[in-house]
Write an enzyme that holds these catalytic residues in place. Structure first.
Site: not given
Length: 192
Positions: A53-54
């Site tokens: 995930d970012r």
């Protein structure tokens, strides 16, 4: 003579993904410009094996070998993924026991995992830093899972009352980001 040549080597890149970077080479999401893998890696023909995930940091593997990509990313192969996780609160033994047994999430029960309390690891500073709250203690755990649901580690720690503050994937199978600085990568040889 068997007619078979030497075994080709697959490209495998060990990348230490910084916080805020998308785990893809292009950004089709919003009007704002967001950092992507192309800002760090200029190797043609490689693709991420799984995702990160970012708002997570750490190990992202990229390869040019579709079979290797599937073996790394597909939960059927149960490849161990180890995370260093800063969580809110002092992690009690009963929370660790619940994680080891598996916890109920909205998409079903997780598999049992390996987890232990650890001292704060010697990591690079995160940009932006984790918000410090004097009135709320935090702690670190090392957690190893063998499945890969969406935002699974964050959901697991929240389910036992310890929301994740910082998430660093440290190792996948035998590959680790030890000695790889954020935003840096190294190539390792793997037989096909």
């Amino acid at each position: 003579m068997t007619g078979k040549g030497p075994r080709a080597l697959s490209k495998l890149i060990v990348f230490n993904k910084p916080y805020g970077v998308l785990s893809q080479f292009t950004d089709r999401g919003t009007d704002t410009v967001r950092a992507t893998l192309s800002d760090f890696i200029a190797v043609p023909g490689v693709y991420p094996a799984g995702r990160l995930d970012r708002d997570s940091e750490g190990l992202l593997l990229l390869t040019d070998d579709g079979a290797l990509q599937a073996r790394i990313a597909d939960p059927r192969f149960k490849l161990a993924k180890t995370y260093l996780v800063q969580v809110e609160g002092d992690v009690a033994d009963d929370s660790l026991a619940a994680l080891r047994r598996g916890v109920m999430l909205n998409d079903g029960m997780t598999r049992p995992c390996e987890v232990e309390r650890i001292a704060p690891p010697a990591l690079w500073p995160r940009d932006p830093p984790v918000r410090f709250r004097k009135s709320v203690p935090d702690g670190w755990i090392k957690l190893t899972i063998r499945e890969g649901r969406n935002r699974q580690v964050r959901r697991m720690t929240a389910a036992v009352g310890h929301p994740t503050l910082r998430l660093v994937r440290w190792q996948v199978g035998a590959w680790t980001i030890e000695d790889v600085a954020p935003g840096q990568w190294r190539e390792v040889a793997v037989s096909r």
